[in-house]
Design an enzyme around this catalytic site. Sequence first.
Site, PDB file in Angstrom:
ATOM      1  CG  ASP A  52      -1.863   1.000   1.344  1.00 31.30           C
ATOM      2  OD1 ASP A  52      -2.521   1.362   0.193  1.00 31.30           O
ATOM      3  OD2 ASP A  52      -2.408   1.400   2.508  1.00 31.30           O
TER       4      ASP A  52
ATOM      5  CG  ASP B  31      -5.401   1.240   8.249  1.00 31.17           C
ATOM      6  OD1 ASP B  31      -5.545   0.446   9.003  1.00 31.17           O
ATOM      7  OD2 ASP B  31      -4.279   1.584   8.005  1.00 31.17           O
TER       8      ASP B  31
ATOM      9  CG  ASN C  61      -7.237   0.889  -0.496  1.00 30.14           C
ATOM     10  OD1 ASN C  61      -7.479  -0.234  -1.328  1.00 30.14           O
ATOM     11  ND2 ASN C  61      -6.298   1.472  -0.421  1.00 30.14           N
TER      12      ASN C  61
ATOM     13  CG  ASP D 169       0.729   7.538  -3.561  1.00 29.90           C
ATOM     14  OD1 ASP D 169       0.432   8.298  -4.461  1.00 29.90           O
ATOM     15  OD2 ASP D 169       0.213   7.865  -2.287  1.00 29.90           O
TER      16      ASP D 169
ATOM     17  CG  HIS E  45      -6.126   5.026  -1.865  1.00 29.66           C
ATOM     18  ND1 HIS E  45      -5.041   4.262  -1.183  1.00 29.66           N
ATOM     19  CD2 HIS E  45      -6.043   4.047  -3.121  1.00 29.66           C
ATOM     20  CE1 HIS E  45      -4.344   3.742  -1.835  1.00 29.66           C
ATOM     21  NE2 HIS E  45      -4.957   3.445  -3.053  1.00 29.66           N
ATOM     22  N   GLY E  46      -9.099   5.610   1.220  1.00 30.47           N
ATOM     23  CA  GLY E  46      -9.581   6.507   1.978  1.00 30.47           C
ATOM     24  C   GLY E  46     -11.414   6.017   2.002  1.00 30.47           C
ATOM     25  CB  ALA E  47     -13.033   3.287   0.893  1.00 28.07           C
ATOM     26  CB  SER E  48     -12.768   3.655   6.790  1.00 28.53           C
ATOM     27  OG  SER E  48     -11.938   2.554   7.028  1.00 28.53           O
TER      28      SER E  48
HETATM   29  P1  13P Z   1      -9.059   4.572   5.458  1.00 28.82           P
HETATM   30  O1  13P Z   1      -8.344   5.575   6.411  1.00 28.82           O
HETATM   31  O2  13P Z   1     -10.454   5.223   5.012  1.00 28.82           O
HETATM   32  O3  13P Z   1      -9.378   3.179   6.298  1.00 28.82           O
HETATM   33  O4  13P Z   1      -8.373   4.330   4.007  1.00 28.82           O
HETATM   34  C1  13P Z   1      -7.298   3.191   4.042  1.00 28.82           C
HETATM   35  C2  13P Z   1      -6.651   3.606   2.722  1.00 28.82           C
HETATM   36  O5  13P Z   1      -7.006   4.126   1.905  1.00 28.82           O
HETATM   37  C3  13P Z   1      -5.334   2.786   2.699  1.00 28.82           C
HETATM   38  O6  13P Z   1      -4.549   3.108   1.550  1.00 28.82           O
HETATM   39  O1  G3H Z   2      -3.083   4.938   3.739  1.00 26.70           O
HETATM   40  C1  G3H Z   2      -2.748   4.687   4.758  1.00 26.70           C
HETATM   41  C2  G3H Z   2      -3.107   3.568   5.407  1.00 26.70           C
HETATM   42  O2  G3H Z   2      -4.086   3.723   6.269  1.00 26.70           O
HETATM   43  C3  G3H Z   2      -1.774   3.031   6.111  1.00 26.70           C
HETATM   44  O3  G3H Z   2      -1.528   3.709   7.253  1.00 26.70           O
HETATM   45  O4  G3H Z   2       0.995   4.430   6.850  1.00 26.70           O
HETATM   46  O5  G3H Z   2      -0.144   4.504   9.107  1.00 26.70           O
HETATM   47  O6  G3H Z   2       0.203   2.132   8.078  1.00 26.70           O
HETATM   48  P1  G3H Z   2       0.203   3.676   7.885  1.00 26.70           P
HETATM   49 ZN    ZN Z   3      -4.659   4.917   0.810  1.00 30.10          ZN
END
Ligand code: 13P
Ligand code: G3H
Ligand code: ZN
Length: 309
Positions: free
Chosen positions: A82, A256, A254, A104, A211-214
């Site tokens: 990632d 996290d 994605n 990226d 990305h950022g899909a939580s």
């Molecule tokens: P979230 O912070 O929305 O879970 O996104 C995670 C992400 O995009 C990891 O690359």
């Molecule tokens: O996009 C970011 C992910 O949430 C990963 O986060 O770099 O803190 O492991 P991290």
């Molecule tokens: Zn991301």
Amino acid sequence: MSLVTTKDMFQKSLKNDYAVGAFNVNNMEIIQGIVEAAQEENAPLILQVSAGARKYAKPAYLTKLVEAAILDTGLDIALHLDHGEDFDICKKCVDDGFTSVMIDGSKHPFEENIRLTKEVVEYAHSKGVSVEAELGKLAGIEDNVNVDARNATFTDPEEAAEFVEKTGVDSLAVAIGTSHGAYKFKGEPYLDFERLQEINKLIPDTPLVLHGASTVLPEFVAKCNEYGGDIPGAQGVPEDMIKTAAKYGVCKVNIDTDLRLAMTAEIRKYLAEHPEDFDPRKYLGPARDAIKGMVQHKIKNVLNASGKR
Ligand code: 13P
Ligand code: G3H
Ligand code: ZN
């Protein structure tokens, strides 16, 4: 059962309007919670590792834990880097057995992003590994969406088409209004679906990545806050928006932050209610169960809303 690339997963999801969950992993309990959910749903799965995760857990541990998860569950899993920020980390992950890497280059000017992505694509493809790239900048909470800011930072559809053609990349992360973390919107959530549709129209065979899909589940935020946390005003992408994105070419979603919140909420609750306990299994067990439940809900009700998986 093996480590697989994302190629087949994405081809199927592109045709059938569902998305594959890509979950960030940092330790054994997180991996176990996710794979148990995917196993029960018989779902395609991407486990992704950031540079921070590699630093925290040490690379070999995460790779071996994912291999153990495959042995234990019989699932096919894609192991993905990632947000790889340069050629070297992408190469290292390809050489370590990852089946997919993200380069990226979104912080670079367009032409440099193309050059860097192409370099990674050439190396990764020579080893049979898939590549994700990113074009455009994820919004921050301050950026809440006026038209000029959107045009300046979100992915430009024409550029996306040129980028994919020139780099030969396998999938493309797009900026349409999501952002990382638990504070995605100040007011009403907004994603630029017109832009997403336009991108999808111009490059219909390219799997898109969100990305950022939580969704920043309120249940876990409330639990964190109830048991001593302090995360006010957290807000994620509503589930319906993820479902819509899956119809317009988004194949990889994605997640996290939702894992972090589920885990932290359960640990906080357990420790608050059992101040006498100090056996980590006692609080990591419920945390793993919470992750499993949350991931299963997403796989079943959000990522596969088309019901066609
Ligand atoms: P979230 O912070 O929305 O879970 O996104 C995670 C992400 O995009 C990891 O690359
Ligand atoms: O996009 C970011 C992910 O949430 C990963 O986060 O770099 O803190 O492991 P991290
Ligand atoms: Zn991301």
